[in-house]
Design a protein around this motif. Sequence first.
Motif, mmCIF file in Angstrom:
data_model
loop_
_atom_site.group_PDB
_atom_site.id
_atom_site.type_symbol
_atom_site.label_atom_id
_atom_site.label_comp_id
_atom_site.label_asym_id
_atom_site.label_seq_id
_atom_site.Cartn_x
_atom_site.Cartn_y
_atom_site.Cartn_z
ATOM 1 N N LEU A 42 0.829 -1.210 0.000
ATOM 2 C CA LEU A 42 0.000 0.000 0.000
ATOM 3 C C LEU A 42 0.864 1.261 0.000
ATOM 4 N N LYS A 43 2.007 1.196 0.669
ATOM 5 C CA LYS A 43 2.917 2.351 0.738
ATOM 6 C C LYS A 43 4.341 1.820 0.701
ATOM 7 N N HIS A 44 5.114 2.306 -0.271
ATOM 8 C CA HIS A 44 6.510 1.875 -0.379
ATOM 9 C C HIS A 44 7.328 2.523 0.732
ATOM 10 N N PRO A 45 8.288 1.786 1.306
ATOM 11 C CA PRO A 45 9.129 2.388 2.356
ATOM 12 C C PRO A 45 9.890 3.617 1.865
ATOM 13 N N GLN A 46 10.070 4.569 2.772
ATOM 14 C CA GLN A 46 10.881 5.758 2.488
ATOM 15 C C GLN A 46 12.335 5.330 2.311
ATOM 16 N N SER A 92 1.194 -5.007 -9.272
ATOM 17 C CA SER A 92 0.429 -3.795 -9.586
ATOM 18 C C SER A 92 0.431 -2.841 -8.401
ATOM 19 N N SER A 93 0.250 -3.400 -7.200
ATOM 20 C CA SER A 93 0.227 -2.555 -5.998
ATOM 21 C C SER A 93 1.603 -1.947 -5.733
ATOM 22 N N LEU A 94 2.658 -2.717 -5.985
ATOM 23 C CA LEU A 94 4.020 -2.221 -5.801
ATOM 24 C C LEU A 94 4.301 -1.061 -6.757
ATOM 25 N N LYS A 95 3.894 -1.228 -8.012
ATOM 26 C CA LYS A 95 4.103 -0.176 -9.013
ATOM 27 C C LYS A 95 3.364 1.104 -8.606
ATOM 28 N N LEU A 96 2.115 0.984 -8.161
ATOM 29 C CA LEU A 96 1.346 2.160 -7.722
ATOM 30 C C LEU A 96 1.988 2.823 -6.507
ATOM 31 N N ALA A 97 2.472 2.021 -5.575
ATOM 32 C CA ALA A 97 3.100 2.567 -4.361
ATOM 33 C C ALA A 97 4.368 3.345 -4.713
ATOM 34 N N ILE A 98 5.152 2.827 -5.648
ATOM 35 C CA ILE A 98 6.373 3.534 -6.080
ATOM 36 C C ILE A 98 5.995 4.833 -6.784
ATOM 37 N N GLU A 99 5.018 4.764 -7.686
ATOM 38 C CA GLU A 99 4.594 5.969 -8.415
ATOM 39 C C GLU A 99 4.096 7.042 -7.450
#
Length: 132
Positions: A42-46, A92-99
């Motif tokens: 849902l949210k990529h790490p900082q 798909s979720s990883l790509k959205l989180a990075i974007e």
Amino acid sequence: MSNEKELKIGDIVTGIYKTGKYIGEITQDRSSHYLVKVKAVLKHPQQGDLHHPKQAEVGFFHERRALAFNEQTNIPKTMVKKFEGEIPDYYSSLKLAIEHLMEELDKEDSVFGSMSKEKLKALKQDYFKGRE
């Protein structure tokens, strides 16, 4: 009734691990933590040093990877909540989180933002090698 009592093995939950947020399945109850198997991001790490958030001038600017699909991690019970809805595809979720994180960093216009975006670009290439 507290959140801890409501959740059980097999439940689909959201969990915050370090600075990332994930959807996963509880596989074990470990007293003050749940062992959660990652299903989506849902949210990529900082990026950078967790002890000096948003700072570029640190001893080592860390590359922070998202937890992998089906990777299991201990998450404090206070950081785990029941998830309602359909679990998105992991990649798909990883790509959205990075974007989303890249968009946030674009607004900053800072050395930290530039360094973070470079780390994320490298991670994105690694994550999706052979997938795009």
